[in-house]
Design an enzyme around this catalytic site. Structure first.
Site, PDB file in Angstrom:
ATOM      1  N   GLU A  66      68.487 -27.804 -47.737  1.00 27.11           N
ATOM      2  CA  GLU A  66      69.949 -27.946 -47.654  1.00 27.11           C
ATOM      3  C   GLU A  66      70.428 -29.235 -48.313  1.00 27.11           C
ATOM      4  OE1 GLU A  66      71.722 -26.737 -43.875  1.00 27.11           O
ATOM      5  OE2 GLU A  66      72.909 -28.595 -43.897  1.00 27.11           O
ATOM      6  N   ASP A  67      69.681 -30.315 -48.180  1.00 29.15           N
ATOM      7  CA  ASP A  67      70.208 -31.623 -48.603  1.00 29.15           C
ATOM      8  C   ASP A  67      69.420 -32.327 -49.700  1.00 29.15           C
ATOM      9  OD1 ASP A  67      72.352 -31.479 -46.820  1.00 29.15           O
ATOM     10  OD2 ASP A  67      71.132 -32.227 -45.170  1.00 29.15           O
TER      11      ASP A  67
HETATM   12  N1  LIG Z   1      76.548 -36.697 -36.202  1.00 29.33           N
HETATM   13  C1  LIG Z   1      76.105 -37.085 -37.418  1.00 29.33           C
HETATM   14  N2  LIG Z   1      75.902 -36.132 -38.357  1.00 29.33           N
HETATM   15  C2  LIG Z   1      75.440 -36.576 -39.561  1.00 29.33           C
HETATM   16  C3  LIG Z   1      75.203 -37.933 -39.858  1.00 29.33           C
HETATM   17  N3  LIG Z   1      74.740 -38.031 -41.129  1.00 29.33           N
HETATM   18  C4  LIG Z   1      74.692 -36.784 -41.620  1.00 29.33           C
HETATM   19  N4  LIG Z   1      75.106 -35.910 -40.683  1.00 29.33           N
HETATM   20  C5  LIG Z   1      75.165 -34.463 -40.904  1.00 29.33           C
HETATM   21  O1  LIG Z   1      76.525 -34.165 -41.128  1.00 29.33           O
HETATM   22  C6  LIG Z   1      76.803 -32.872 -40.631  1.00 29.33           C
HETATM   23  C7  LIG Z   1      78.121 -32.889 -39.968  1.00 29.33           C
HETATM   24  O2  LIG Z   1      79.020 -33.327 -40.935  1.00 29.33           O
HETATM   25  P1  LIG Z   1      80.071 -32.256 -41.482  1.00 29.33           P
HETATM   26  O3  LIG Z   1      80.913 -32.962 -42.452  1.00 29.33           O
HETATM   27  O4  LIG Z   1      80.680 -31.582 -40.304  1.00 29.33           O
HETATM   28  O5  LIG Z   1      79.152 -31.159 -42.182  1.00 29.33           O
HETATM   29  P2  LIG Z   1      78.539 -31.168 -43.633  1.00 29.33           P
HETATM   30  O6  LIG Z   1      78.098 -32.577 -43.954  1.00 29.33           O
HETATM   31  O7  LIG Z   1      77.396 -30.213 -43.455  1.00 29.33           O
HETATM   32  O8  LIG Z   1      79.613 -30.660 -44.544  1.00 29.33           O
HETATM   33  C8  LIG Z   1      75.721 -32.532 -39.649  1.00 29.33           C
HETATM   34  O9  LIG Z   1      75.182 -31.347 -40.155  1.00 29.33           O
HETATM   35  P3  LIG Z   1      75.256 -30.014 -39.237  1.00 29.33           P
HETATM   36  O10 LIG Z   1      75.784 -28.914 -40.063  1.00 29.33           O
HETATM   37  O11 LIG Z   1      75.900 -30.249 -37.935  1.00 29.33           O
HETATM   38  O12 LIG Z   1      73.783 -29.785 -38.917  1.00 29.33           O
HETATM   39  P4  LIG Z   1      72.675 -29.671 -40.043  1.00 29.33           P
HETATM   40  O13 LIG Z   1      73.362 -29.112 -41.258  1.00 29.33           O
HETATM   41  O14 LIG Z   1      72.171 -31.077 -40.216  1.00 29.33           O
HETATM   42  O15 LIG Z   1      71.665 -28.767 -39.448  1.00 29.33           O
HETATM   43  C9  LIG Z   1      74.718 -33.655 -39.728  1.00 29.33           C
HETATM   44  O16 LIG Z   1      73.392 -33.188 -39.959  1.00 29.33           O
HETATM   45  C10 LIG Z   1      75.458 -38.892 -38.841  1.00 29.33           C
HETATM   46  O17 LIG Z   1      75.288 -40.100 -39.020  1.00 29.33           O
HETATM   47  N5  LIG Z   1      75.905 -38.425 -37.632  1.00 29.33           N
END
Ligand SMILES: Nc1nc2c(ncn2[C@@H]2O[C@H](COP(=O)(O)OP(=O)(O)O)[C@@H](OP(=O)(O)OP(=O)(O)O)[C@H]2O)c(=O)[nH]1
Ligand SMILES: [Mn+2]
Length: 179
Positions: A66-67
């Site tokens: 994904e990243d």
């Molecule tokens: N809480 C938090 N999240 C962070 C941080 N750095 C990166 N993230 C990632 O950012 C996502 C949430 O940010 P969003 O803006 O809502 O989503 P996106 O980056 O996927 O567009 C989370 O992915 P997700 O879709 O919720 O889960 P996953 O894709 O990692 O499985 C999380 O893994 C951080 O410092 N704190």
């Protein structure tokens, strides 16, 4: 050849993930990204009581496709088809528009395999603990609240998977008055 140390494959997963995420930081712009996959695997092993090595390695690798530039083929070559398929189940398609991607994560959660649900539950638990500890730079209170509400919808579609992880998640949802 001497038998390898029992943690050898896990260490390979850690090494692969660390290499793939080596230039990335979490959204606090400080924490090395690799800390997140390490937290997710550690949550599963220590709190969730998971001993299934494929689940722990998939947790280490769960955000690499994904990243980063990692392909599913690469994961399959290095770690086998079972781990590759767990990673596939927890990988969002970043080419999709964000709202659609978030909607699909809720839908996919309900249809995921048991092992993918374990990884996703631990992933959400680490993200929510992170959010509570130090919200991502620039996130308004409203965006933070929206994240908790959305994360609970994903978690609610995976209930009955691991009581300890779900209880830990509910502690946070209760704090946010979502439960
Ligand atoms: N809480 C938090 N999240 C962070 C941080 N750095 C990166 N993230 C990632 O950012 C996502 C949430 O940010 P969003 O803006 O809502 O989503 P996106 O980056 O996927 O567009 C989370 O992915 P997700 O879709 O919720 O889960 P996953 O894709 O990692 O499985 C999380 O893994 C951080 O410092 N704190
Ligand atoms: Mn993640």
């Amino acid at each position: 050849m001497e038998a390898l140390h029992p943690t050898a494959k896990l260490m390979q997963g850690l090494q692969f993930a660390a290499s793939k995420h080596r230039t990335q930081r979490r959204k606090d712009n400080e924490t090395p990204y690799i800390n997140h996959p390490i937290n997710v695997a550690t949550i599963l092993a220590v709190e969730g009581g998971i001993t299934d090595e494929s689940v722990l390695i998939a947790a280490l690798l769960h955000d690499t496709v994904e990243d980063t530039d990692t392909t599913f083929e690469e994961i399959k070559q290095h770690f086998g088809v079972e781990i590759c398929e767990i990673v596939r189940e927890v990988t969002d398609d970043k080419s999709l528009e964000k709202q659609e991607r978030k909607r699909l994560q809720i839908e996919h959660a309900a249809m995921s395999s048991f092992k993918a649900k374990l990884v996703k539950l631990a992933d959400k638990l680490d993200n929510l603990r992170d959010l509570r500890r130090k919200p991502p730079i620039g996130w308004s209170l409203e965006r933070q609240e929206q994240y908790y509400v959305w994360a609970k919808k994903v978690v609610d579609n995976m209930r009955g998977t691991n009581p300890v992880l779900e209880r830990e998640l509910d502690v946070i949802f209760k704090e946010k008055k979502l439960l």
